[in-house]
Design an enzyme around this catalytic site. Structure first.
Site, PDB file in Angstrom:
ATOM      1  N   ARG A  22       0.837  -1.215   0.000  1.00  0.00           N
ATOM      2  CA  ARG A  22       0.000   0.000   0.000  1.00  0.00           C
ATOM      3  C   ARG A  22       0.867   1.258   0.000  1.00  0.00           C
ATOM      4  NH1 ARG A  22      -4.519   0.836   4.594  1.00  0.00           N
ATOM      5  NH2 ARG A  22      -2.675   1.334   5.835  1.00  0.00           N
TER       6      ARG A  22
ATOM      7  N   LYS B  99      -2.542   7.128   1.081  1.00  0.00           N
ATOM      8  CA  LYS B  99      -2.419   7.448   2.507  1.00  0.00           C
ATOM      9  C   LYS B  99      -1.368   8.549   2.622  1.00  0.00           C
ATOM     10  CE  LYS B  99      -2.087   5.011   6.917  1.00  0.00           C
ATOM     11  NZ  LYS B  99      -3.177   5.698   7.595  1.00  0.00           N
TER      12      LYS B  99
ATOM     13  N   GLU C  81     -16.012   6.775   5.369  1.00  0.00           N
ATOM     14  CA  GLU C  81     -15.259   6.073   6.419  1.00  0.00           C
ATOM     15  C   GLU C  81     -15.317   6.909   7.690  1.00  0.00           C
ATOM     16  OE1 GLU C  81     -11.075   5.787   5.408  1.00  0.00           O
ATOM     17  OE2 GLU C  81     -11.084   7.792   4.546  1.00  0.00           O
TER      18      GLU C  81
HETATM   19  N1  PMP Z   1      -9.169   5.150   7.018  1.00  0.00           N
HETATM   20  C1  PMP Z   1      -8.277   6.075   7.394  1.00  0.00           C
HETATM   21  C2  PMP Z   1      -8.479   7.484   6.967  1.00  0.00           C
HETATM   22  C3  PMP Z   1      -7.172   5.723   8.177  1.00  0.00           C
HETATM   23  O1  PMP Z   1      -6.279   6.638   8.533  1.00  0.00           O
HETATM   24  C4  PMP Z   1      -7.032   4.386   8.582  1.00  0.00           C
HETATM   25  C5  PMP Z   1      -5.917   3.987   9.514  1.00  0.00           C
HETATM   26  N2  PMP Z   1      -4.680   3.968   8.924  1.00  0.00           N
HETATM   27  C6  PMP Z   1      -7.983   3.443   8.166  1.00  0.00           C
HETATM   28  C7  PMP Z   1      -9.042   3.871   7.380  1.00  0.00           C
HETATM   29  C8  PMP Z   1      -7.858   1.994   8.523  1.00  0.00           C
HETATM   30  O2  PMP Z   1      -6.841   1.420   7.757  1.00  0.00           O
HETATM   31  P1  PMP Z   1      -5.913   0.261   8.338  1.00  0.00           P
HETATM   32  O3  PMP Z   1      -6.808  -0.851   8.695  1.00  0.00           O
HETATM   33  O4  PMP Z   1      -4.977  -0.064   7.231  1.00  0.00           O
HETATM   34  O5  PMP Z   1      -5.226   0.833   9.524  1.00  0.00           O
END
Ligand code: PMP
Length: 286
Positions: free
Chosen positions: A52, A151, A184
């Site tokens: 990722r 990200k 989200e």
């Molecule tokens: N959405 C956002 C905006 C985030 O910052 C995160 C945490 N990193 C997640 C979803 C969840 O992703 P992950 O399970 O990879 O931590």
């Protein structure tokens, strides 16, 4: 004990881990990152996080000056040097040192920072009782502008929603996209349960493709639970049987109230509990 931080190829003392004020990561939020868990000394879903990170980097046209396997070794080394058994890794790639202008091509080379530390978790009580959350009025970034799948180091969109949550004395907020569908939470993905079926928004609705989200989908399917990706409305959240969030830090956590509407019977539901338990076992290799 002071930590050793990976900074551009070397492990340096925490006090010496400094970056330039001309780094575009700071000047423009130009860079990408990952948050990764360490469970029982093992880096959780290491390959998926590295994949990722490199996809995010490609999305912003930045070439990381290390191969994926070199990066994984650097992460392992940082974790081992600091002797972290249960913890959290913050892996950051900045555009690097440049001029005051936007031009990323004037930056020398991406800066690489790896921090392995302990982690501050939600108290156990919150997992038993479930979270109370709100709907944020801050709309999630348009998925066709900067994809929320990148990200990036610019989290202002999420931070503005987080401020709304904190102003309401709750820890999280649901963000909706430009059309009004659920995207989200500020740092977590969203799932609901209705009549035994698990539903979640597709990433195109404007969410990060969470690593925990992916693991939880697989764990649910392995339990014979049907998982359906579909756009969710605020009404879907208000009327569902269970609501839960997933993320690297929170793992799987139930939500029992949103915008003062009680979800289900006001306690984390059976599927939420089951998936939290399965996730715990999976993370700890049991
Ligand atoms: N959405 C956002 C905006 C985030 O910052 C995160 C945490 N990193 C997640 C979803 C969840 O992703 P992950 O399970 O990879 O931590």
């Amino acid at each position: 004990m002071a930590l050793k931080i990976w900074l551009n190829g070397k492990l340096v003392d925490e006090s010496a881990a400094k970056i330039s004020v001309f780094d575009h990561g700071l000047l423009y939020g130009d860079g990408v990152f990952e948050g990764i868990r360490i469970y029982s000394g093992k880096i959780f879903e290491h390959q998926a996080h590295i994949d990722r990170l490199y996809d995010s980097s490609k999305g912003i046209r930045m070439e990381i000056p290390m191969t994926k396997s070199q990066m994984m070794q650097a992460v392992e080394k940082t974790v081992q040097t600091n002797g972290i058994v249960e913890g959290y890794i913050r892996l950051i790639v900045t555009r690097g040192i440049g001029s005051l202008g936007l031009n990323p091509f004037l930056c020398e080379s991406p800066g690489i920072i790896i921090i392995a530390d302990s982690i501050q978790l939600y108290p156990e009580e919150l997992y038993e009782k479930g979270l109370k959350i709100i709907s944020a009025t801050t709309v999630r970034n348009h998925p066709l502008a900067i994809s929320p799948q990148v990200k990036s180091l610019n989290y202002l969109n999420n931070i503005l929603a987080k401020i709304e949550a904190l102003d309401s004395n709750v820890p999280e907020a649901i963000m909706y996209n430009h059309i009004g569908y659920v995207a989200e939470a500020t740092g977590d993905n969203v799932f609901i349960v209705r009549k035994g079926v698990v539903y979640l928004p597709p990433v195109e609705a404007g969410s990060l493709e969470g690593i925990t989200r992916g693991v939880v989908i697989s764990l649910a399917q392995a339990e014979g639970i049907k998982v359906v990706e579909k756009n969710l409305t605020r009404f879907d959240l208000y009327s569902c049987d269970e609501l839960f969030l997933t993320g690297t830090a929170a793992e799987v956590i139930g939500v029992v109230e949103i915008d003062s509407r009680v979800i289900g019977d006001g306690k984390p539901g059976p599927i939420t509990k089951l998936l939290r338990e399965k996730f715990y076992k999976y993370a700890h290799g049991k």
